[in-house]
Scaffold this active site. Structure first.
Site, mmCIF file in Angstrom:
data_model
loop_
_atom_site.group_PDB
_atom_site.id
_atom_site.type_symbol
_atom_site.label_atom_id
_atom_site.label_comp_id
_atom_site.label_asym_id
_atom_site.label_seq_id
_atom_site.Cartn_x
_atom_site.Cartn_y
_atom_site.Cartn_z
ATOM 1 N N LYS A 1 -5.948 -11.195 -12.116
ATOM 2 C CA LYS A 1 -6.340 -12.428 -11.525
ATOM 3 C C LYS A 1 -7.309 -13.307 -12.041
ATOM 4 O O LYS A 1 -7.327 -14.387 -12.107
ATOM 5 C CB LYS A 1 -6.908 -11.838 -9.949
ATOM 6 C CG LYS A 1 -5.696 -11.747 -9.108
ATOM 7 C CD LYS A 1 -6.274 -11.025 -7.752
ATOM 8 C CE LYS A 1 -5.188 -10.531 -7.026
ATOM 9 N NZ LYS A 1 -5.539 -9.734 -5.970
ATOM 10 N N LYS B 1 7.588 -8.254 -10.494
ATOM 11 C CA LYS B 1 7.583 -7.877 -9.227
ATOM 12 C C LYS B 1 7.838 -9.149 -8.436
ATOM 13 O O LYS B 1 7.379 -10.301 -8.653
ATOM 14 C CB LYS B 1 6.610 -7.131 -8.747
ATOM 15 C CG LYS B 1 5.324 -7.821 -8.578
ATOM 16 C CD LYS B 1 4.334 -7.164 -7.842
ATOM 17 C CE LYS B 1 3.000 -8.040 -7.729
ATOM 18 N NZ LYS B 1 2.232 -7.910 -6.498
ATOM 19 N N LYS C 1 4.493 -13.157 -3.546
ATOM 20 C CA LYS C 1 4.385 -14.577 -2.573
ATOM 21 C C LYS C 1 4.199 -15.608 -3.520
ATOM 22 O O LYS C 1 4.639 -16.603 -3.241
ATOM 23 C CB LYS C 1 3.173 -14.390 -1.579
ATOM 24 C CG LYS C 1 3.602 -13.302 -0.564
ATOM 25 C CD LYS C 1 2.712 -13.164 0.588
ATOM 26 C CE LYS C 1 2.606 -11.736 1.220
ATOM 27 N NZ LYS C 1 1.325 -11.124 1.479
#
Ligand code: TYM
Length: 331
Positions: free
Chosen positions: A111, A195, A198
């Site tokens: 992140k 993967k 969202k």
């Protein structure tokens, strides 16, 4: 009964990865375990949602939990911020969580790399809050997808460290739980690698319109097709097969497998089948989500009932924690 805790961030509509990585296990576990399923709204603050988006995100996930079949009579369904005891335990656990180990966490590094202008302290201590969520109910099992494996490992580390530090056995070490008892799973996206997520823009949502599902699946990345019999599948193709295995019957999967192996496969046919099988699975859930979203009185009732029950459990643990830490007033 053994205790189960798991949560989902209200950062968008639930997708097939959330369902097959987590929610499917929730449904199975609520029959036999004492389950706490929550909406991790505090965790979602790391990316600074607007108040309006936060509110609608929480409502959406709550409706989706219910539409998927999580039963508020069997499970305790609640919103993380309704249980302030979690934040208190988080503050205590932070005193024994070290900068080095937090900085080494894969999801933190990722992140921070993707969004270098927002490397906030909440992001760094994300696994500590997650540990607090889990151990405040003394959970033995945590049903989550593969991407949460390291966070769960950290939760075990912090729980064990607390026990040793205060020479107590307050917290069980929470173990992963998988639907079929096998490995933790990772549902792939439609963009060829990685993967389903969202924010990755590669997801299929439970609430998605069938037309849009067809469009997305038909646009999924593949390759030029097998060049010789029994060749290894490219990652993008393997991913489509993985999705097919999740939503279709074994007969369908072996049909396309055989077609791949003798080089007669047409990816268009595979995609059509995949899209229709996804739609058959999501359609009833989608309808139920749209219905439940209209019933705000019901959603409010579920959230209040869950909060009350979750707080009762959290307060009990927090009192024990305060006792062993030495917060008990002796004067
Ligand atoms: P979140 O909101 O990112 O995802 C919710 C759940 O969905 C699973 N998942 C997947 N599983 C398989 N394949 C995928 N492509 C996929 N994408 C998502 C996740 O593994 C997760 O189980 N940190 C958590 C929320 C959380 C939590 C907790 C979970 C906060 N506190 C305590 C368990 C216990 C998260 O961000 O999940």
């Amino acid at each position: 009964k053994q205790i189960v805790v798991s949560g989902i961030r209200p950062t968008g509509n639930l997708h097939l990865g959330n369902y097959f990585g987590a929610v499917r296990s929730f449904l199975k576990m609520q029959e036999d375990y004492n389950c706490y399923f929550f909406i991790a709204d505090i965790h979602s603050l790391t990316t600074h949602p607007t108040p309006v988006n936060l509110q609608s995100g929480v409502k959406q996930v709550l409706a989706e939990y219910l539409a998927c079949g999580i039963d508020p009579e069997k499970s305790i369904i609640f919103i993380q911020s309704d249980v302030p005891e979690v934040s208190e335990l988080y503050a205590f656990l932070n005193m024994n969580a070290y900068l080095g180990e937090l900085e080494r966490t894969t999801s933190f590094k990722e992140k921070a790399r993707k969004n270098p202008e927002n490397v906030n302290a909440g992001l760094l201590t994300y696994p500590v809050l997650m540990a607090a969520d889990i151990i405040i109910h003394k959970a033995q099992f945590v049903p989550v997808g593969k991407d949460q494996e390291q966070n769960l490992e950290m939760a075990r580390k912090f729980a064990g460290r607390f026990n040793r530090m205060y020479n107590c056995e307050l917290f069980p070490l929470p173990q992963p739980f998988t639907f079929d008892g096998g490995d933790m799973i990772k549902v792939p996206g439609l963009d060829g690698s990685g993967k389903m997520g969202k924010s990755e823009g590669n997801g299929i949502f439970l609430v998605e319109d069938p037309k849009d599902i067809r469009k997305k699946v038909m646009r999924a990345v593949t390759d030029a097709g097998p060049l010789e019999p029994n060749s290894k599948k490219a990652e993008a193709v393997e991913n489509l097969f993985t999705l097919l295995k999740i939503v279709s019957t074994p007969e369908v999967v072996s049909h396309f497998d055989a077609a791949y192996n003798d080089c007669s496969i047409r990816y268009g046919d595979l995609k059509k089948q995949l899209a229709e099988d996804i739609i058959a699975f999501t359609s009833p859930i989608r309808e139920s989500i749209l219905e439940i979203l209209k019933d705000e009185a019901y959603l409010g009732k579920v959230a209040r009932m869950g909060a009350e029950r979750a707080r009762e459990s959290a307060q009990k643990t927090l009192n024990e924690v305060k006792d062993v830490i030495g917060f008990r007033r002796l004067f």
